[in-house]
Design an enzyme around this catalytic site. Structure first.
Site, short mmCIF file in Angstrom:
data_model
loop_
_atom_site.label_atom_id
_atom_site.label_comp_id
_atom_site.label_asym_id
_atom_site.label_seq_id
_atom_site.Cartn_x
_atom_site.Cartn_y
_atom_site.Cartn_z
N HIS A 163 40.56 58.26 31.84
CA HIS A 163 40.28 57.24 32.56
C HIS A 163 38.79 56.33 32.16
O HIS A 163 38.91 55.84 33.42
CB HIS A 163 41.38 57.08 33.86
CG HIS A 163 43.30 57.15 34.02
ND1 HIS A 163 43.94 56.63 33.99
CD2 HIS A 163 42.54 58.87 33.55
CE1 HIS A 163 44.62 57.07 34.15
NE2 HIS A 163 44.66 58.74 34.08
N SER A 285 17.98 41.67 18.29
CA SER A 285 18.28 39.92 18.40
C SER A 285 17.74 38.71 17.91
O SER A 285 16.48 38.97 17.66
CB SER A 285 18.27 39.90 20.26
OG SER A 285 18.87 38.53 20.59
#
Ligand code: ARG
Length: 438
Positions: A163, A285
Site C-alpha cells: 500500500h 527543464s
C-alpha cells in the site's frame, strides 16, 4: 514512371476509370507500411514460386529466373535502391512491377494461384514471427541484466512496501530478481506465441483456395512455419486475431516495464532518493534550471498504453463477417506501430538496469523499527506461541522495538524466493532453458 504504376494498378481493366483521391484513400498508408513487410513478402513470393515449380505450373528455368530476380529485388530494396513510395498501391504490386520490369511477361506468373489476400497474410505472419524472436531475445537480455544486478545487490537492504507504506525488510536484489523472473516468463510467452502464430496461410488465395494442387507442404517447410493453416476461410478470419496475440505478448512484457518504470520514477524523487538514473536517461527543464526529469522512464511507462491503444484499434476493426474485407487493411498500422514501439522501448531496458546506482545510505535511512515487527511475531510463533497471540504481543510492544539491523532481517528471511534465498540459480536455470529452446 511511378505515377503510372498507381494510375494502373494490378487489377485495372479498361472498363473502369480511376479517381486519384479515391485511389489514395484505398491505399491509405499501405505503401509506407509495406516497407516493413517487404522482405517477408519477397521471401514468401519466392516460396510460392518454388511451390508452383514443384507442381509443374512453372518449369525449372522459369522458377530459377523468378527466384533469382526476386532475391535481387529483395537485396536492392534492403540496400535502399528501390523506393516503395505511395506511387504504388502496395508492396505486393511493387514486387510484381519490379520483377516484370526485369524479366518481362514472366513476372506476371508470380501471382498464379495466389491473391493479395493470402500474400498480405503470409508476409505479416513472417514479420510477426521475426518480431517475436526479437521479443524473446530482448526479454532474455533483460532477464540476464536483472539477474546480474540481483546477484550484486542481494545483500543491500531496501524497504518492502505494501500500500506504499513501509512494511518489512526487503532487498534491492529481491527487486531485481522479481523482474528477472518476470522477463523469463515473458520470453516463454514470446516463444509460445511464435509457435501459435507459426501457421502458414500461403496457398489459401482469396480465402477459398484455387483450382490447382498447390504444394502447401513445401511452402510451409520453406518458410519455416510449424504447420499449415488448413482452411482458407479461417486463414482470412485469423487476420487480426493472430496480430492481437502478438501484441498481447508485447503488452505482457510492457506491463512489467510499466511497473519497473513506476518504481524508478518514485525511487528517483527527492522524497525517496534511493536510486539515481544515468544522465543520459534524464532531460533538463526548459524553464526550471534546477530540474533533471526522468522522461525516458516515463515514456517507457507509457509504452504499454501505445500497445493497448493499438490492440483496441485492432479489435475494433475486426467486427466483420467471415472472409476478406478491406477493413482488414487497417489491422496493419496498429500492429506495426505498436510492435516497433514496444521493441524500441524494451531494447533500452538492459543498459538502463546496468547503470542504475542504488544509494545504500539513503536506503538504510528509510527503515524504521516497526519494519522488524513481523519478523519478531513470526519468530515467537516459530517457538510455538500461536501466531495471533505473538502478533498481539509484538503489537503491544511496538514502541519499544528499538534498534535493529536490516541486514540481519535480510539474512533471516529464508523462505524460498525471499531475501536470504532468492533462488537466483533457479531463475537462471529457467533462463538457460528458454534461451536454448529453438
Ligand atoms: N492492402 C491490402 C490489405 O492489407 C492487400 C489485400 C488487398 N486485397 C483485396 N482484395 N483488395 O488488406
Amino acid at each position: 514512371m511511378k505515377e503510372s504504376v498507381l494510375a494502373k494498378p494490378l487489377w485495372q481493366s479498361s472498363d473502369t476509370s480511376l479517381d486519384e483521391r479515391i485511389m489514395q484513400f484505398l491505399a491509405g498508408a499501405d505503401a509506407t507500411l509495406d516497407q516493413q513487410l517487404f522482405v517477408f513478402d519477397v521471401q514468401a513470393t519466392i516460396a510460392h514460386v518454388k511451390g508452383l515449380g514443384s507442381i509443374g505450373v512453372l518449369n525449372a528455368d522459369e522458377c530459377d529466373t523468378l527466384c533469382a530476380t526476386l532475391t535481387a529485388v529483395g537485396e536492392e530494396f534492403v540496400r535502399g535502391e528501390l523506393d516503395l513510395s505511395n506511387e504504388f498501391e502496395d508492396g505486393h504490386s511493387a514486387i510484381e512491377y519490379w520483377v516484370t520490369e526485369r524479366v518481362g511477361e514472366l513476372g506476371g506468373k508470380v501471382h498464379t494461384g495466389r491473391s493479395r489476400n493470402d500474400q498480405v497474410l503470409v508476409a505479416t505472419r513472417l514479420y510477426m514471427l521475426d518480431r517475436m524472436a526479437t521479443l524473446k531475445s530482448v526479454c532474455i537480455s533483460i532477464a540476464n541484466a536483472c539477474l546480474t544486478r540481483a546477484e550484486e545487490t542481494k545483500s543491500q537492504p531496501m524497504p518492502g512496501y505494501t500500500h506504499m507504506q513501509r512494511a518489512v525488510v526487503s532487498s534491492v536484489g529481491m527487486w531485481f530478481a522479481g523482474f528477472a523472473e518476470a522477463f523469463v516468463d515473458n520470453a516463454w510467452l514470446a516463444q509460445q506465441t511464435s509457435e501459435w502464430v507459426g501457421s502458414n496461410p500461403l496457398g489459401t488465395a482469396a480465402g477459398y483456395g484455387v483450382n490447382l494442387p498447390l504444394d502447401r507442404e513445401l511452402t510451409t517447410k520453406e518458410l519455416g512455419f510449424n504447420r499449415m493453416q488448413v482452411n482458407p476461410i479461417y486463414a482470412q478470419n485469423s487476420r487480426g486475431k493472430f496480430e492481437l496475440q502478438v501484441l498481447g505478448a508485447m503488452s505482457q512484457a510492457l506491463l512489467d516495464v510499466r511497473r519497473l518504470a513506476w518504481d524508478l520514477s518514485l525511487f528517483t524523487t527527492a522524497e525517496f532518493n534511493f536510486v539515481s538514473l544515468p544522465g543520459t536517461y534524464t532531460t533538463g527543464s526548459s524553464i526550471m534550471p534546477n530540474k533533471r526529469n526522468p522522461d525516458v522512464v516515463e515514456l517507457l511507462r507509457a509504452a504499454y498504453a501505445v500497445v493497448q491503444g493499438a490492440m483496441t484499434e485492432l479489435t475494433a476493426s475486426l467486427s466483420l463477417p467471415s472472409g476478406y474485407h478491406r477493413d482488414l487493411q487497417n489491422t496493419k498500422g496498429p500492429l506495426l506501430r505498436a510492435t516497433e514501439h514496444a521493441l524500441e522501448a524494451l531494447r533500452l531496458i538492459p543498459a538502463l538496469l546496468e547503470e542504475l546506482v542504488f544509494d545504500e545510505q539513503k536506503l538504510s535511512r528509510a527503515f524504521d523499527p516497526g519494519m522488524f515487527a513481523t519478523d519478531m511475531a513470526v519468530e515467537l510463533a516459530a517457538k510455538s506461541i500461536p501466531f495471533r497471540q505473538a502478533y498481539r504481543l509484538v503489537k503491544e510492544g511496538l514502541d519499544e522495538i528499538g534498534e535493529f539491523s536490516p541486514k540481519d532481517s535480510l539474512d533471516k528471511r529464508t523462505s524460498p524466493g525471499a531475501t536470504a534465498d532468492l533462488r537466483l540459480d533457479l531463475i537462471q536455470a529457467r533462463l538457460t532453458d528458454i534461451s536454448k529452446y529453438p
